[in-house]
Design an enzyme around this catalytic site. Structure first.
Site: not given
Ligand code: NAD
Length: 496
Positions: A148, A172, A176, A225, A280, A382
């Site tokens: 997202f 894909k 969200r 993630s 990230c 994280e």
């Protein structure tokens, strides 16, 4: 209520089925719903891409590149609208969204160089009258599954290069924040891409699992993630697919005693709190070498943080926006509570931040925590929020050991004036992307992006030269045309 559909064979389709709310994180309002594709809908998108593959593969590479030139122009022309869509669903402020779009466009610019990138290698006379060459051939139908937090940039890391290399694509995006991604895919049609070459299915695990197991899909690029990245990598590999799965991060900055502290503080503010820390590559831990460096840094950070402005994406004077969801805000608050319980000191606490006129938004203010240790939950995980944690150590070696011991190895940075220390750091640290007085060392589009350790599953990094290798397979051809009348004798020795 708007319904967000899929993009298959050049058309938006809205088959009946499961849906999920898409929330505006600044207001908490639900104005849109996204369709969650069934396995059958995903199969339809894959079939479409498979049908489109032979003609697209055989389209001259220069013509494929010309689509990308037009696509780049369309992205620039529509950048404001894309930023608006990102703002509505992700909450990112317009200056931050503009940066993401620009970094995405740079990947399209790299893809425009496909004729040069796909030239291959040629050797004449490798034996008597024998020539040999290597070609980079497309794989077929390939897929991307994206997070997202960069709904425009991360998909643009993947499909422009995959498509220009001659593959067809099924994307894909995150359920969200799907609208900007869907809009961008439609621009490809306007740029002249034949229908069926690029397809988008919105959805959740059901859609992803079909992509991971369908035999027609040859390769999977994933960004998200770490637990999901590991699942994607093992499942795709078991199904015989090529896979690169980029995961989460915990990025440390070392601040050496000789660093320019005012500069380090300015850099850390943006790198820790920009995009609410939902990057990230966000710097979420500062390792201060020596107590004096630690005290100065904490003092200066504390002062600088009083000026930060949190709010809705609609006000460009805000520094950063809300978190993606109410659940995520609660999770971030939970990490702050646990840090406090485990003995850390919350120097600046963003938990009670209120934004006037946005009572239902998922805001949390910039937070600074001192006295963090490596056994704390808030250090190990994280957090993915506007939280900067300070750890104090005595030496640079201890700082580097801390970084190397962490499960993630995405990005890191050192602030110093000492060239020898910086060189030692970049030579030896077990992290994939390293900054020297550069807090967010995100590689440019003509290098490649990827972490080490549990931040990347797979061998090749995303985009750039590694992207070309990922989206192609090498074929080497060795050719001889015997001269008329010349016959080769029989030989059972290995050709040399
Ligand atoms: P996520 O892992 O929850 O979701 C990523 C994608 O996986 C989405 O498309 C989602 O629909 C899909 N997914 C989620 N659960 C799934 C399941 N059980 N089975 C199959 N598919 C599933 O990640 P997110 O919350 O959207 O994004 C944030 C995370 O992404 C952070 O950890 C961040 O560090 C990471 N990230 C990494 C990079 C990188 O380059 N390393 C870049 C951006 C974000």
């Amino acid at each position: 209520m708007t319904t967000i559909g899929h993009f298959i064979k050049g058309e938006i389709v809205t088959p009946s089925g499961r849906t999920q709310d898409v929330t505006n994180p600044a207001t908490g309002a639900v104005d849109k719903q996204v369709l969650l594709a069934s396995a059958e809908t995903v199969q339809e998108a894959i079939d479409t891409a498979q049908v489109a593959f032979p003609a697209w593969r055989n389209t001259p590479v220069l013509k494929r590149a010309r689509v990308m030139f037009k696509f780049k122009q369309l992205l620039e022309d529509n950048a404001e609208h894309i930023a608006e869509l990102i703002g509505q669903e992700h909450g990112k402020i317009s200056h931050d969204a503009a940066g993401e779009i620009q970094r995405g466009i740079e990947n399209v610019e790299f893809a425009c160089g496909a004729p040069q990138l796909l030239k291959g290698e040629h050797s004449r006379n490798v034996g008597p009258n024998i020539d040999s060459w290597s070609e980079l051939q497309p794989l077929g139908v390939v897929t991307g599954i994206t997070p997202f937090n960069f709904p425009a940039m991360v998909p643009l890391w993947m499909f422009p290069l995959a498509i220009v290399c001659g593959n067809t694509f099924v994307l894909k995006p995150s359920e969200r924040a799907p609208s900007s991604t869907l809009f961008i895919a439609q621009l490809l049609k306007e740029a002249g891409l034949p229908d069926g070459v690029m397809n988008v299915v919105n959805g959740d695990k059901e859609a992803v699992d079909e992509l991971l197991t369908n035999p027609a899909v040859k390769a999977v690029s994933f960004v998200g993630s770490t637990p999901i990245a590991e699942y994607i990598y093992t499942t795709a590999n078991a199904a015989g697919k090529r896979c690169q799965a980029l995961g989460g991060a915990k990025n440390h900055a070392i601040v050496m005693p000789d660093a320019d502290m005012d500069n380090a503080v300015n850099q850390l503010l943006g790198a820790a709190f920009g995009s609410s820390g939902e990057r990230c590559m966000a710097l979420s831990v500062v390792v201060a070498v020596g107590d004096k460096a630690g005290d100065t840094l904490v003092d200066k950070m504390q002062q600088a943080m009083t000026g930060l402005k949190v709010g809705a994406y609609t006000d460009a004077s805000n520094d950063f926006g809300p978190l993606i969801s109410c659940q995520h805000r609660d999770k971030v608050s939970g990490y702050l509570a646990s840090a406090e319980q485990q003995g850390a000191k919350i120097v600046v606490d963003g938990r009670n931040t209120k934004v006037e006129g946005y009572d239902n938004g998922f805001f949390i203010g910039a937070t600074l925590i001192d006295g963090v240790t490596k056994d704390m939950e808030s250090y190990k995980a994280e957090i993915f929020g506007p939280v900067l944690q300070v750890i104090r150590v005595d030496t640079m070696q201890q700082a580097m050991q801390l970084i190397d011991d962490h499960e993630y190895g995405n990005g890191t940075c050192i602030f110093t004036r000492d060239g020898e220390a910086a060189r030692y750091f970049s030579d030896n640290i077990q992290v994939g992307m390293v900054g020297i007085n550069v807090p967010l060392p995100v590689p440019v589009a003509y290098h490649s992006f990827g972490g080490w350790k549990r931040s990347l599953f797979g061998d090749l990094h995303a985009y750039g030269p590694d992207g070309v290798r990922f989206y192609t397979k090498r074929k080497t051809i060795t050719q001889r045309w015997p001269s008329s009348g010349v016959r080769e004798g029989v030989s059972f020795a290995f050709p040399s």
